[in-house]
Design a protein around this motif. Sequence first.
Motif, PDB file in Angstrom:
ATOM      1  N   LEU A  44       0.866  -1.169   0.000  1.00  0.00           N
ATOM      2  CA  LEU A  44       0.000   0.000   0.000  1.00  0.00           C
ATOM      3  C   LEU A  44       0.911   1.229   0.000  1.00  0.00           C
ATOM      4  O   LEU A  44       1.927   1.239   0.697  1.00  0.00           O
ATOM      5  CB  LEU A  44      -0.861  -0.022   1.267  1.00  0.00           C
ATOM      6  CG  LEU A  44      -1.995   0.975   1.396  1.00  0.00           C
ATOM      7  CD1 LEU A  44      -3.060   0.730   0.316  1.00  0.00           C
ATOM      8  CD2 LEU A  44      -2.625   0.848   2.782  1.00  0.00           C
ATOM      9  N   ASP A  47       1.534   6.870   2.217  1.00  0.00           N
ATOM     10  CA  ASP A  47       0.591   7.884   2.698  1.00  0.00           C
ATOM     11  C   ASP A  47      -0.770   7.270   3.005  1.00  0.00           C
ATOM     12  O   ASP A  47      -1.410   7.615   4.006  1.00  0.00           O
ATOM     13  CB  ASP A  47       0.467   9.044   1.698  1.00  0.00           C
ATOM     14  CG  ASP A  47       0.000   8.615   0.322  1.00  0.00           C
ATOM     15  OD1 ASP A  47       0.238   7.457  -0.083  1.00  0.00           O
ATOM     16  OD2 ASP A  47      -0.615   9.446  -0.378  1.00  0.00           O
ATOM     17  N   LYS A  48      -1.210   6.320   2.194  1.00  0.00           N
ATOM     18  CA  LYS A  48      -2.486   5.638   2.452  1.00  0.00           C
ATOM     19  C   LYS A  48      -2.377   4.723   3.671  1.00  0.00           C
ATOM     20  O   LYS A  48      -3.325   4.603   4.455  1.00  0.00           O
ATOM     21  CB  LYS A  48      -2.926   4.842   1.220  1.00  0.00           C
ATOM     22  CG  LYS A  48      -3.350   5.727   0.084  1.00  0.00           C
ATOM     23  CD  LYS A  48      -3.840   4.942  -1.091  1.00  0.00           C
ATOM     24  CE  LYS A  48      -4.239   5.917  -2.196  1.00  0.00           C
ATOM     25  NZ  LYS A  48      -4.729   5.244  -3.370  1.00  0.00           N
ATOM     26  N   PHE A  49      -1.239   4.080   3.845  1.00  0.00           N
ATOM     27  CA  PHE A  49      -1.002   3.220   5.005  1.00  0.00           C
ATOM     28  C   PHE A  49      -1.037   4.039   6.297  1.00  0.00           C
ATOM     29  O   PHE A  49      -1.654   3.638   7.285  1.00  0.00           O
ATOM     30  CB  PHE A  49       0.351   2.513   4.828  1.00  0.00           C
ATOM     31  CG  PHE A  49       0.656   1.476   5.866  1.00  0.00           C
ATOM     32  CD1 PHE A  49      -0.222   0.441   6.139  1.00  0.00           C
ATOM     33  CD2 PHE A  49       1.854   1.522   6.551  1.00  0.00           C
ATOM     34  CE1 PHE A  49       0.080  -0.526   7.087  1.00  0.00           C
ATOM     35  CE2 PHE A  49       2.174   0.559   7.497  1.00  0.00           C
ATOM     36  CZ  PHE A  49       1.282  -0.467   7.766  1.00  0.00           C
ATOM     37  N   THR A  50      -0.426   5.206   6.272  1.00  0.00           N
ATOM     38  CA  THR A  50      -0.428   6.091   7.440  1.00  0.00           C
ATOM     39  C   THR A  50      -1.845   6.561   7.741  1.00  0.00           C
ATOM     40  O   THR A  50      -2.290   6.548   8.895  1.00  0.00           O
ATOM     41  CB  THR A  50       0.505   7.293   7.200  1.00  0.00           C
ATOM     42  OG1 THR A  50       1.813   6.815   6.915  1.00  0.00           O
ATOM     43  CG2 THR A  50       0.540   8.217   8.412  1.00  0.00           C
ATOM     44  N   GLU A  51      -2.565   6.960   6.720  1.00  0.00           N
ATOM     45  CA  GLU A  51      -3.939   7.430   6.912  1.00  0.00           C
ATOM     46  C   GLU A  51      -4.839   6.312   7.434  1.00  0.00           C
ATOM     47  O   GLU A  51      -5.674   6.542   8.309  1.00  0.00           O
ATOM     48  CB  GLU A  51      -4.496   7.996   5.599  1.00  0.00           C
ATOM     49  CG  GLU A  51      -5.836   8.676   5.756  1.00  0.00           C
ATOM     50  CD  GLU A  51      -5.861   9.765   6.824  1.00  0.00           C
ATOM     51  OE1 GLU A  51      -6.871   9.862   7.551  1.00  0.00           O
ATOM     52  OE2 GLU A  51      -4.871  10.516   6.960  1.00  0.00           O
ATOM     53  N   LEU A  52      -4.666   5.112   6.924  1.00  0.00           N
ATOM     54  CA  LEU A  52      -5.426   3.961   7.417  1.00  0.00           C
ATOM     55  C   LEU A  52      -5.185   3.772   8.918  1.00  0.00           C
ATOM     56  O   LEU A  52      -6.124   3.565   9.695  1.00  0.00           O
ATOM     57  CB  LEU A  52      -5.050   2.695   6.657  1.00  0.00           C
ATOM     58  CG  LEU A  52      -5.613   1.388   7.227  1.00  0.00           C
ATOM     59  CD1 LEU A  52      -7.133   1.369   7.149  1.00  0.00           C
ATOM     60  CD2 LEU A  52      -5.013   0.193   6.511  1.00  0.00           C
ATOM     61  N   GLU A  55      -7.044   6.292  10.966  1.00  0.00           N
ATOM     62  CA  GLU A  55      -8.454   5.909  11.089  1.00  0.00           C
ATOM     63  C   GLU A  55      -8.624   4.799  12.122  1.00  0.00           C
ATOM     64  O   GLU A  55      -9.536   4.861  12.957  1.00  0.00           O
ATOM     65  CB  GLU A  55      -8.993   5.445   9.733  1.00  0.00           C
ATOM     66  CG  GLU A  55      -9.131   6.544   8.709  1.00  0.00           C
ATOM     67  CD  GLU A  55      -9.460   6.009   7.328  1.00  0.00           C
ATOM     68  OE1 GLU A  55      -9.972   4.862   7.216  1.00  0.00           O
ATOM     69  OE2 GLU A  55      -9.189   6.728   6.344  1.00  0.00           O
TER      70      GLU A  55
END
Length: 170
Positions: A44, A47-52, A55
């Motif tokens: 992934l 940046d998407k991994f961090t945002e996940l 959440e």
Amino acid sequence: MKKVAIVGCGGSGKSHVARELGRILDAPVTHLDAAFYDDEWNQLPMDKFTELQRELVSQPRWVIDGNYNSTLQVRLEACDAVVLMDVSTVAALYGIFSRQIRHGAGHKGNGVHNRIHWGVIKYVATYRRKMRPRVMAKIEEFAAGRAEVVLLGNRRQTRRWLRKVAGEQS
């Protein structure tokens, strides 16, 4: 204990402890390997991994296992307990190879993500010398004094601690 970050070397027992704690605490469990890799081992984007993870840690209860030092701060700042699976190098190497024998390669859906190659072996073999000091520094900076910090050095100690936590939840 409602928000638990579990860190440590590959083969140390993070996923097992996460499953057990999730059951004991009645909390959802996230294995970061399952979030980071797809079925073909594609990663992934970071940046998407961090945002996940942001959440995930915004939820009222969770157990998250995985090292991922580059995003560890996200979990440490939000947890009320951090568990470091602080096993020996020999125990961790045994863990990755025995897991491979027990479960085979690939994604198993229960936190077991097996893919042994030279990079994984080298990472596990050098974890205590190279990565552990970095993890300990982040725990000290972002969790110590605010969250409970538990170091588990072997399987026996881990079983004893899980029994203690289960007893406290009864």
